[in-house]
Write a protein that holds these residues in place. Structure first.
Motif, PDB file in Angstrom:
ATOM      1  N   TRP A   1       0.823  -1.213   0.000  1.00  0.00           N
ATOM      2  CA  TRP A   1       0.000   0.000   0.000  1.00  0.00           C
ATOM      3  C   TRP A   1       0.859   1.267   0.000  1.00  0.00           C
ATOM      4  N   ASN A   2       2.068   1.184   0.587  1.00  0.00           N
ATOM      5  CA  ASN A   2       2.951   2.360   0.619  1.00  0.00           C
ATOM      6  C   ASN A   2       4.067   2.246  -0.419  1.00  0.00           C
ATOM      7  N   HIS A   3       3.783   1.515  -1.494  1.00  0.00           N
ATOM      8  CA  HIS A   3       4.640   1.444  -2.682  1.00  0.00           C
ATOM      9  C   HIS A   3       6.011   0.832  -2.411  1.00  0.00           C
ATOM     10  N   GLN A   4       6.051  -0.140  -1.515  1.00  0.00           N
ATOM     11  CA  GLN A   4       7.244  -0.938  -1.305  1.00  0.00           C
ATOM     12  C   GLN A   4       7.079  -2.272  -2.040  1.00  0.00           C
ATOM     13  N   PRO A   5       8.179  -2.926  -2.415  1.00  0.00           N
ATOM     14  CA  PRO A   5       8.058  -4.232  -3.091  1.00  0.00           C
ATOM     15  C   PRO A   5       7.319  -5.241  -2.212  1.00  0.00           C
ATOM     16  N   VAL A   6       6.519  -6.097  -2.826  1.00  0.00           N
ATOM     17  CA  VAL A   6       5.791  -7.135  -2.091  1.00  0.00           C
ATOM     18  C   VAL A   6       6.750  -8.280  -1.795  1.00  0.00           C
ATOM     19  N   ARG A   7       7.172  -8.367  -0.538  1.00  0.00           N
ATOM     20  CA  ARG A   7       8.013  -9.472  -0.084  1.00  0.00           C
ATOM     21  C   ARG A   7       7.101 -10.491   0.584  1.00  0.00           C
ATOM     22  N   MET A   8       7.060 -11.696   0.043  1.00  0.00           N
ATOM     23  CA  MET A   8       6.078 -12.686   0.478  1.00  0.00           C
ATOM     24  C   MET A   8       6.384 -13.267   1.855  1.00  0.00           C
ATOM     25  N   ILE A   9       7.657 -13.319   2.226  1.00  0.00           N
ATOM     26  CA  ILE A   9       8.063 -14.060   3.415  1.00  0.00           C
ATOM     27  C   ILE A   9       8.531 -13.108   4.503  1.00  0.00           C
ATOM     28  N   GLU A  10       8.097 -13.371   5.750  1.00  0.00           N
ATOM     29  CA  GLU A  10       8.638 -12.640   6.885  1.00  0.00           C
ATOM     30  C   GLU A  10      10.121 -12.956   7.016  1.00  0.00           C
ATOM     31  N   ASP A  11      10.882 -12.049   7.607  1.00  0.00           N
ATOM     32  CA  ASP A  11      12.334 -12.186   7.679  1.00  0.00           C
ATOM     33  C   ASP A  11      12.753 -13.550   8.227  1.00  0.00           C
ATOM     34  N   THR A  12      13.608 -14.246   7.483  1.00  0.00           N
ATOM     35  CA  THR A  12      14.095 -15.557   7.884  1.00  0.00           C
ATOM     36  C   THR A  12      15.447 -15.802   7.245  1.00  0.00           C
ATOM     37  N   SER A  13      16.262 -16.590   7.882  1.00  0.00           N
ATOM     38  CA  SER A  13      17.571 -16.942   7.340  1.00  0.00           C
ATOM     39  C   SER A  13      17.573 -18.349   6.764  1.00  0.00           C
ATOM     40  N   GLN A  14      16.424 -19.016   6.807  1.00  0.00           N
ATOM     41  CA  GLN A  14      16.331 -20.410   6.371  1.00  0.00           C
ATOM     42  C   GLN A  14      15.330 -20.540   5.232  1.00  0.00           C
ATOM     43  N   SER A  15      15.315 -21.686   4.604  1.00  0.00           N
ATOM     44  CA  SER A  15      14.365 -21.947   3.542  1.00  0.00           C
ATOM     45  C   SER A  15      12.938 -21.876   4.062  1.00  0.00           C
ATOM     46  N   ALA A  16      12.049 -21.321   3.247  1.00  0.00           N
ATOM     47  CA  ALA A  16      10.631 -21.263   3.623  1.00  0.00           C
ATOM     48  C   ALA A  16      10.010 -22.654   3.646  1.00  0.00           C
ATOM     49  N   TYR A  17      10.593 -23.562   2.885  1.00  0.00           N
ATOM     50  CA  TYR A  17      10.076 -24.930   2.801  1.00  0.00           C
ATOM     51  C   TYR A  17      10.937 -25.862   3.641  1.00  0.00           C
ATOM     52  N   SER A  18      10.312 -26.856   4.232  1.00  0.00           N
ATOM     53  CA  SER A  18      11.049 -27.835   5.029  1.00  0.00           C
ATOM     54  C   SER A  18      10.507 -29.228   4.754  1.00  0.00           C
ATOM     55  N   LEU A  19      11.431 -30.187   4.674  1.00  0.00           N
ATOM     56  CA  LEU A  19      11.088 -31.600   4.490  1.00  0.00           C
ATOM     57  C   LEU A  19      11.333 -32.307   5.809  1.00  0.00           C
TER      58      LEU A  19
END
Length: 595
Positions: free
Chosen positions: A123-141
């Motif tokens: 809404w304030n013209h920033q890039p849409v970053r899908m993931i909250e800040d993390t240092s690891q993969s969003a996916y886990s097995l």
């Protein structure tokens, strides 16, 4: 020193030596511990680097002591046996860019740690970053090993099999990205990502090389762990859309929390896909392998009405490893846009609310085959606001036969008002005779008392569908028109020094105009007719309701999408024009009949 004391000391010494011998780690265990320590140090270094990144100015800092389900666990990584030993020390990142998104892939968990959409802004013209800040993969097995360890791959550091640290894909191109976790010379876990430049879909093939006897049960859990970031100005409104979904057995199931707490829903059997979403964006996971079930997890830290509340949803698929020792996943991370979702899965767009459940049989075809194609066609050469105006005019023209029949029936009812009043006074003490006389009057005059209502009822499914669609569609998101900067949000133009229940402390512009148009239409309906006949067909109570109803809609529509209010404004203005035209035609017909 007596004999018993000497014997006791000897026994104590023997026990101590035996204890030291049997508890001393083997060389293999020492190597595993050293590798585990190296892995922990590596992950801790990545987390420390991430925490040092400056927080954007437009995002409020987390209050001290407030729980945040979006934050990564900072507990010491768990022991995973030989898989921990296989984890390497050095961490690395690979930047991937396509025409649609930018992604940061990390070898901590071997997957994307951030995905930024290039065609959308917050809404304030920033890039849409899908993931909250993390240092690891969003996916886990996740899986259980024959060493009785629970393995979670997002805590393991893989070896990247690509020398490049930056990959840029042009239109039509496809690239592969590989990571390996090497347990031994003939045992490894191999990840192969396939990235298509023209799609929000990322494909993942996982090979379990030499691990047939290692993974217990031959099943694995694969899922999305981080919190999806909100992108809209009104966080409390967007929170009403945050949820998790599973599509199974031809049914779409939703997990949605309404209060603080945590909830888990387990599903058994064949699963088509699982997902989590915000108002306009989503991540979805599906697989080509057979499935055993799915797990949805929802966490909420406070009241849904509070803008500071975190809404964290996770989704997992329980998948069978194929006879070829592989599992394959197709992951979608992007907008809730019809064509993108349809290319991914036929019913993925069902997450978008385009109508109430009892009306989906009508709403779905109307949206998918008429509304969306229309806006897709005009988008190249017309502002969306103008497209909404044109669409409202077209809908009114299509419904004109029903509108004409409704107004003619209402006008005929008004002409009968004097006679109906006489019947009411004549049979004031006998309701049964009053009803019979009224029905006889209708029959002799050729008037259907429901003639003014039925055409309007037939139009209701269209109006309800558009009401839901314009509130939820990404088609009108951040589209500007006149003073409205975003047609998917309210177009507030007046700020009040106080707050009014159900209305708030701001008033939207298109809603004010819509309310004025409805007052004007109510006056025409209640005070005009052929030859200037007046009086509402339903008497004083109905006439009062005609003026109260527009005022009620001011409260109802004030906090809805500006595009919706714009549509109803034009709809009502065209209705007024059609009403004047129909009454004028009826006046001419009456004059011609009298001549």
């Amino acid at each position: 020193m007596d004999r018993n004391t000497v014997t006791g000391l000897i026994l104590i010494l023997f026990v101590m030596v035996a204890w030291a011998y049997f508890t001393m780690p083997t060389e293999q265990e020492l190597r595993e511990r050293q590798a585990e320590q190296a892995r922990q140090d590596s992950i801790a270094a990545v987390q420390a680097d991430t925490q040092q990144v400056e927080q954007p100015a437009d995002e409020p800092e987390q209050q001290a002591g407030m729980p945040s389900v979006g934050a990564e666990e900072e507990d010491k990584p768990q022991e995973m046996g030989s898989f921990s030993a296989a984890s390497i020390r050095d961490t690395s990142e690979i930047q991937v860019e396509t025409p649609l998104f930018k992604a940061t892939f990390t070898n901590v968990g071997a997957g994307p740690a951030q995905i930024t959409l290039k065609e959308y802004e917050t809404w304030n013209h920033q890039p849409v970053r899908m993931i909250e800040d993390t240092s690891q993969s969003a996916y886990s097995l996740g899986f259980l090993t024959n060493e009785n360890y629970n393995v979670e791959t997002d805590e393991l550091v893989f070896e990247p099999l690509s020398d490049s640290r930056s990959i840029v894909l042009g239109e039509g191109e496809t690239r592969e990205l590989k990571y390996a976790l090497n347990l031994s010379d003939n045992q490894r876990l191999l990840y192969t990502y396939t990235i298509n430049a023209d799609s929000y879909e990322i494909d993942l093939d996982i090979q379990f090389e030499g691990l047939e006897q290692v993974v217990i049960g031959g099943t694995v859990d694969f899922g999305w762990k981080p919190q999806l970031r909100f992108t809209e100005k009104d966080a409390s409104t967007e929170a009403t859309y945050a949820s998790a979904y599973v599509y199974t057995g031809g049914e779409l199931e939703q997990l949605k929390l309404s209060e603080a707490g945590q909830k888990e829903n387990n599903y058994n059997g064949a699963i088509d896909w699982v997902a989590t979403r915000t108002k306009f964006f989503s991540q979805i996971i599906k697989t080509d392998n057979s499935t055993q079930g799915a797990l949805l997890i929802g966490e909420q830290t406070g009241s849904s009405e509070q803008s500071t509340t975190d809404h964290h949803y996770r989704s997992y698929l329980t998948t069978d490893i194929s006879p070829q020792n592989t599992v394959s996943y197709q992951m979608y991370v992007g907008p809730l846009a019809y064509r993108s979702l349809k290319d991914y899965h036929e019913v993925a767009y069902n997450m978008v609310d385009v109508g109430y459940s009892w009306l989906r049989w009508f709403s779905d075809p109307l949206v998918k085959y008429i509304i969306i194609p229309y806006f897709g066609f005009v988008d190249d050469f017309m502002n969306i606001g103008l497209a909404i105006i044109l669409f409202a005019v077209l809908i009114k023209l299509i419904l004109y036969p029903l509108t004409k029949k409704s107004y003619r029936s209402m006008a005929a009812m008004k002409e009968l008002q004097p006679e109906m009043q006489e019947i009411k006074e004549k049979y004031a003490d006998d309701p049964e005779k009053q009803q019979k006389a009224t029905m006889k009057l209708y029959k002799e005059s050729g008037v259907n008392p429901l003639g003014g209502c039925l055409p309007n009822l037939l139009q209701l499914p269209i109006l309800i569908t558009l009401w839901r669609f314009f509130q939820n569609s990404i088609l009108i998101r951040q589209q500007e028109f006149l003073w409205a900067s975003d047609l998917s949000a309210p177009d507030y133009i007046l700020s009040l020094p106080f707050s009014i229940p159900f209305l708030g402390d701001q008033v939207a512009g298109f809603v004010l105009l819509m309310t004025g148009a409805m007052f004007l239409q109510s006056k025409l309906t209640g005070g005009m007719g052929p030859s200037g006949g007046g009086g509402a067909a339903g008497g004083p109570n109905m006439k009062a309701l005609q003026y109260v109803f527009p005022f009620m809609l001011l409260f109802i529509f004030n906090n809805f999408a500006a595009g919706l209010s714009l549509y109803y404004l034009i709809y009502n203005l065209v209705s007024i024009a059609q009403q004047l035209l129909i009454y004028r035609q009826m006046d001419k017909e009456k004059e011609a009949a009298a001549a």
